[in-house]
Design an enzyme around this catalytic site. Structure first.
Site, PDB file in Angstrom:
ATOM      1  N   CYS A  11      -2.548   1.894   3.719  1.00 34.75           N
ATOM      2  CA  CYS A  11      -1.548   1.456   2.737  1.00 34.75           C
ATOM      3  C   CYS A  11      -1.629   2.312   1.473  1.00 34.75           C
ATOM      4  CB  CYS A  11      -1.779  -0.010   2.391  1.00 34.75           C
ATOM      5  SG  CYS A  11      -0.740  -0.564   1.037  1.00 34.75           S
TER       6      CYS A  11
HETATM    7  N1  MHO Z   1      -0.519  -5.188   4.216  1.00 33.79           N
HETATM    8  C1  MHO Z   1       0.376  -4.720   3.202  1.00 33.79           C
HETATM    9  C2  MHO Z   1       0.679  -3.276   3.370  1.00 33.79           C
HETATM   10  C3  MHO Z   1       1.617  -2.749   2.386  1.00 33.79           C
HETATM   11  S1  MHO Z   1       1.456  -1.105   2.323  1.00 33.79           S
HETATM   12  C4  MHO Z   1       2.541  -0.530   1.193  1.00 33.79           C
HETATM   13  C5  MHO Z   1       1.634  -5.538   3.276  1.00 33.79           C
HETATM   14  O1  MHO Z   1       2.113  -5.756   4.392  1.00 33.79           O
HETATM   15  O2  MHO Z   1       2.124  -5.946   2.242  1.00 33.79           O
HETATM   16  O3  MHO Z   1       1.852  -0.581   3.606  1.00 33.79           O
END
Ligand code: MHO
Length: 156
Positions: A11
């Site tokens: 992420c």
């Molecule tokens: N687990 C996070 C990842 C966001 S990242 C910008 C979510 O699903 O919000 O990929």
């Protein structure tokens, strides 16, 4: 003179947070790289079909911080043995990858990866991809400096 480095380590929110803390990093932005379409949106990339990785583009002053130091940060903030995944985030957009912007970066990264691989420190093989940087597409504004805006944690 500044230099640019691009890293994918899960992420991108946390990746940006980590690199912004490094002395000598003058700018960082999150975006998408390594896919097959132009101007992808978060929605496109989330679906995993465009092949882009969530990544952070880091502009740094090599007189203050070396590319090797950035590589050390990169390997510290994520688990480079996970394939197309980083913790709870699963999909090829979360792959571990170094997008080099010069032959010098390529050889520096290759060397560090070989050292890590042969050190016996990892219990599984290194999954990090080392690939030339193609176009980097800046992500939507609300993904920039996400943790600064919303709080949240980062691996280091
Ligand atoms: N687990 C996070 C990842 C966001 S990242 C910008 C979510 O699903 O919000 O990929």
């Amino acid at each position: 003179m500044t230099e640019t480095a691009i890293f994918a380590a899960g992420c991108f929110w946390g990746v940006e947070t980590a690199f912004r803390r490094v002395d000598g990093v003058v700018e960082a932005e999150v975006g998408y790289i390594g896919g097959t379409t132009d101007k992808p949106t978060y929605h496109d990339v989330c679906g995993g079909r465009t092949g882009h990785a969530e990544a952070c583009r880091v502009v740094f002053d090599p007189a203050v911080v070396g590319y090797d130091d950035l590589l050390a940060v990169f390997f510290r903030i994520h688990d480079p043995t996970q394939v197309n995944r980083q913790g709870p985030d699963i999909g090829n957009q979360y792959r571990s990858a170094i997008f080099f912007t010069s032959p010098e970066q390529e050889s520096a990264a290759r060397k560090v990866m070989a050292e890590i691989d042969s050190s016996g420190r990892l219990r599984r093989p290194l999954a990090t991809q080392l690939v030339p940087a193609g176009p980097f597409w800046r992500a939507e504004e609300h993904h920039q400096r996400y943790h600064e805006k919303h709080g949240g944690h980062c691996a280091i």
